[in-house]
Scaffold this motif. Structure first.
Motif, PDB file in Angstrom:
ATOM      1  N   LYS A  88     -13.032  16.023  24.167  1.00 22.67           N
ATOM      2  CA  LYS A  88     -12.906  14.723  24.693  1.00 22.67           C
ATOM      3  C   LYS A  88     -11.077  15.205  25.025  1.00 22.67           C
ATOM      4  N   LEU A  89     -10.370  15.368  24.242  1.00 25.22           N
ATOM      5  CA  LEU A  89      -9.188  15.326  24.342  1.00 25.22           C
ATOM      6  C   LEU A  89      -8.410  16.781  26.089  1.00 25.22           C
ATOM      7  N   GLY A  90      -9.809  17.531  25.119  1.00 21.74           N
ATOM      8  CA  GLY A  90      -9.060  19.220  25.776  1.00 21.74           C
ATOM      9  C   GLY A  90      -8.305  20.365  25.337  1.00 21.74           C
ATOM     10  N   ALA A  91      -7.253  19.137  24.352  1.00 23.55           N
ATOM     11  CA  ALA A  91      -6.250  20.201  23.140  1.00 23.55           C
ATOM     12  C   ALA A  91      -6.638  21.292  22.873  1.00 23.55           C
ATOM     13  N   LEU A  92      -7.759  22.265  21.988  1.00 24.77           N
ATOM     14  CA  LEU A  92      -8.125  22.641  21.314  1.00 24.77           C
ATOM     15  C   LEU A  92      -9.482  23.192  22.346  1.00 24.77           C
ATOM     16  N   PRO A  93      -9.383  24.548  21.881  1.00 26.19           N
ATOM     17  CA  PRO A  93     -11.105  25.312  22.211  1.00 26.19           C
ATOM     18  C   PRO A  93     -11.498  24.234  21.110  1.00 26.19           C
ATOM     19  N   ALA A  94     -13.109  24.219  21.159  1.00 23.89           N
ATOM     20  CA  ALA A  94     -13.907  24.053  20.546  1.00 23.89           C
ATOM     21  C   ALA A  94     -15.119  24.111  20.222  1.00 23.89           C
ATOM     22  N   TYR A  95     -14.735  25.156  20.466  1.00 21.16           N
ATOM     23  CA  TYR A  95     -15.794  26.703  20.001  1.00 21.16           C
ATOM     24  C   TYR A  95     -15.060  28.415  20.119  1.00 21.16           C
ATOM     25  N   GLY A  96     -15.725  28.558  18.853  1.00 25.34           N
ATOM     26  CA  GLY A  96     -15.387  30.481  19.987  1.00 25.34           C
ATOM     27  C   GLY A  96     -13.653  30.389  19.374  1.00 25.34           C
ATOM     28  N   TRP A  97     -13.663  32.138  18.663  1.00 20.38           N
ATOM     29  CA  TRP A  97     -12.818  32.600  18.118  1.00 20.38           C
ATOM     30  C   TRP A  97     -12.017  34.098  18.470  1.00 20.38           C
ATOM     31  N   GLU A  98     -11.026  33.936  18.905  1.00 13.74           N
ATOM     32  CA  GLU A  98     -10.276  35.546  19.309  1.00 13.74           C
ATOM     33  C   GLU A  98      -8.705  35.449  18.451  1.00 13.74           C
ATOM     34  N   ALA A  99      -9.192  37.013  17.982  1.00 11.98           N
ATOM     35  CA  ALA A  99      -7.935  37.153  16.723  1.00 11.98           C
ATOM     36  C   ALA A  99      -6.352  37.094  17.131  1.00 11.98           C
ATOM     37  N   GLY A 100      -6.515  37.687  19.018  1.00 11.35           N
ATOM     38  CA  GLY A 100      -4.960  37.526  19.395  1.00 11.35           C
ATOM     39  C   GLY A 100      -4.556  35.999  20.213  1.00 11.35           C
ATOM     40  N   THR A 101      -5.846  35.229  20.336  1.00  6.62           N
ATOM     41  CA  THR A 101      -5.326  33.809  20.524  1.00  6.62           C
ATOM     42  C   THR A 101      -5.175  32.029  18.870  1.00  6.62           C
ATOM     43  N   PRO A 102      -3.949  31.701  19.355  1.00  5.28           N
ATOM     44  CA  PRO A 102      -4.039  31.549  17.884  1.00  5.28           C
ATOM     45  C   PRO A 102      -4.297  29.560  18.095  1.00  5.28           C
ATOM     46  N   ASN A 103      -5.137  29.343  19.145  1.00  6.33           N
ATOM     47  CA  ASN A 103      -4.874  27.545  19.123  1.00  6.33           C
ATOM     48  C   ASN A 103      -6.415  28.048  18.438  1.00  6.33           C
ATOM     49  N   THR A 104      -7.302  29.178  18.752  1.00  7.13           N
ATOM     50  CA  THR A 104      -8.786  28.564  18.309  1.00  7.13           C
ATOM     51  C   THR A 104      -8.600  29.410  17.086  1.00  7.13           C
ATOM     52  N   TRP A 105      -7.529  29.235  16.471  1.00  6.34           N
ATOM     53  CA  TRP A 105      -7.691  29.635  14.766  1.00  6.34           C
ATOM     54  C   TRP A 105      -7.805  27.583  14.409  1.00  6.34           C
ATOM     55  N   ILE A 106      -6.559  26.981  15.177  1.00  4.24           N
ATOM     56  CA  ILE A 106      -6.946  25.660  14.406  1.00  4.24           C
ATOM     57  C   ILE A 106      -7.719  25.255  14.074  1.00  4.24           C
ATOM     58  N   LEU A 107      -8.497  24.526  14.431  1.00  6.36           N
ATOM     59  CA  LEU A 107      -9.940  23.511  13.880  1.00  6.36           C
ATOM     60  C   LEU A 107     -10.979  24.181  13.131  1.00  6.36           C
ATOM     61  N   PRO A 108     -10.945  25.257  13.617  1.00  4.71           N
ATOM     62  CA  PRO A 108     -11.785  26.050  12.191  1.00  4.71           C
ATOM     63  C   PRO A 108     -10.402  26.231  10.658  1.00  4.71           C
ATOM     64  N   ALA A 109      -9.329  26.083  10.325  1.00  5.45           N
ATOM     65  CA  ALA A 109      -9.050  26.339   9.851  1.00  5.45           C
ATOM     66  C   ALA A 109      -8.722  25.028   9.233  1.00  5.45           C
ATOM     67  N   ILE A 110      -8.101  24.419   9.569  1.00  6.88           N
ATOM     68  CA  ILE A 110      -7.807  22.704   9.412  1.00  6.88           C
ATOM     69  C   ILE A 110      -9.152  22.131   8.948  1.00  6.88           C
ATOM     70  N   THR A 111     -10.797  22.433   8.822  1.00  8.44           N
ATOM     71  CA  THR A 111     -11.858  22.013   8.990  1.00  8.44           C
ATOM     72  C   THR A 111     -11.738  22.825   7.565  1.00  8.44           C
ATOM     73  N   LEU A 112     -11.683  24.051   7.761  1.00 11.54           N
ATOM     74  CA  LEU A 112     -11.672  24.774   5.982  1.00 11.54           C
ATOM     75  C   LEU A 112     -10.848  24.210   4.805  1.00 11.54           C
ATOM     76  N   GLY A 113      -9.787  23.743   5.295  1.00 13.58           N
ATOM     77  CA  GLY A 113      -8.423  23.964   4.925  1.00 13.58           C
ATOM     78  C   GLY A 113      -8.236  22.415   3.849  1.00 13.58           C
ATOM     79  N   LEU A 114      -9.035  21.188   4.821  1.00 13.60           N
ATOM     80  CA  LEU A 114      -8.942  20.279   4.228  1.00 13.60           C
ATOM     81  C   LEU A 114      -9.160  19.564   3.008  1.00 13.60           C
ATOM     82  N   ALA A 115     -10.631  20.570   2.783  1.00 10.75           N
ATOM     83  CA  ALA A 115     -11.342  20.074   1.305  1.00 10.75           C
ATOM     84  C   ALA A 115     -10.394  20.375  -0.172  1.00 10.75           C
TER      85      ALA A 115
END
Length: 308
Positions: A157-184
């Motif tokens: 919807k916002l297009g602020a962060l990648p919705a899927y995928g992972w690149e070790a050298g691209t930190p913005n691909t880490w944000i959504l998976p890390a938040i999802t995993l770290g919230l609990a």
């Protein structure tokens, strides 16, 4: 202390041996053909594969061969990937899971510990009640609910962060998976930190410090934080092992090529060498995490050091 470390080492070796033994015989008890694949395998090639893995020998001989290979650091070759070394697959997938786990743990620590401290300092206030309600919500909502919501809103919807995928050298691909995993884990840490801080704040030395006119922030940070973090520190070690080993849902939602996806594929295809190797890695992580947690707890709590 040396005796305790030696005892822990021997216990760890015994636990890993039992883990390997139980996993090996459970995989052999699973229904299905270990060498089944979508493409037909010629009989002479199948015979060579069975001889290489010892599948045409008694089960105890297979167990001894596999255990000897593991002790020598050779978990063998993948059944599913047609002879690809298991170590090669692990070397590609494990760093991704570690990177995701460390990022998620940073998220959990940066949210959970400050929230617990603030809630304890404002006991029974609106801040305390609201933060604990959010913590309970974070515990109740599973990752397969939070992940798609974050991916849909911030990614599509916002297009602020990648919705899927992972690149070790691209930190913005880490944000959504890390938040999802770290919230609990942040929710658990906030509740544990609040409980530890409240227990420390009720001690006599805190009342004495307040009677002397010490500012509340100084009491909280200099006098209570070290003791109040003991329950949270005891949880951090197993939590990190759980983050690394339990990121399967997040890896699936965000298409992260981590170790969890390899583990599930190995189970689906009866890839025994891969199952054994990943299980032993997870077991070693749990043992190391608990050991580091015990050391950190002894550093924070002088009574534990004296008993050791």
């Amino acid at each position: 202390m040396f005796k305790i470390l030696l005892s822990r080492l021997l216990q760890s070796i015994l636990v890993l041996y039992l883990l390997f033994t139980i996993t090996f015989f459970l995989t052999r008890a699973m229904p299905g053909n270990l060498l089944a694949s979508e493409r037909a395998m010629p009989e002479h090639i199948r015979a060579k594969v069975e001889a290489y893995y010892g599948l045409n020998k008694p089960l105890t001989t297979q167990y001894a061969m596999q255990l000897g290979n593991f002790v020598q650091g050779d978990p063998g070759y993948s059944y599913r990937l047609e002879g690809r070394p298991v170590i090669e697959v692990i070397q590609q997938a494990l760093p991704v899971s570690f990177q995701l786990g460390i990022t998620a743990m940073i998220v959990a620590l940066s949210i959970g510990i400050p929230a617990g401290c603030i809630a304890a300092a404002r006991k029974n206030s609106l801040i305390d009640t609201g933060s604990m309600m959010l913590a309970m919500l974070g515990i109740c909502l599973p990752a397969f609910v939070i992940g798609p919501i974050l991916a849909e809103y911030f990614g599509r919807k916002l297009g602020a962060l990648p919705a899927y995928g992972w690149e070790a050298g691209t930190p913005n691909t880490w944000i959504l998976p890390a938040i999802t995993l770290g919230l609990a884990y942040a929710a658990y840490l906030s509740r544990l930190t609040r409980a530890g801080m409240l227990e420390t704040l009720s001690q006599d030395f805190v009342r004495t410090a307040r009677a002397k006119g010490v500012p509340g922030s100084q009491i909280l940070i200099r006098h209570c934080l070290r003791g109040g973090l003991i329950p949270a520190v005891a949880y951090i070690g197993p939590a990190f092992a759980g983050i690394v080993s339990g990121s399967l849902v997040v890896e699936t939602v965000f298409q992260v090529p981590g170790l969890g996806r390899q583990f599930i594929k190995a189970i689906e295809t009866l890839d025994v060498p891969m199952i054994l190797c990943v299980t032993m890695i997870y077991g070693t992580l749990v043992i190391l995490a608990n050991f580091v947690t015990d050391l950190a707890g002894a550093w924070l709590n002088p009574r534990l050091r004296k008993s050791a």
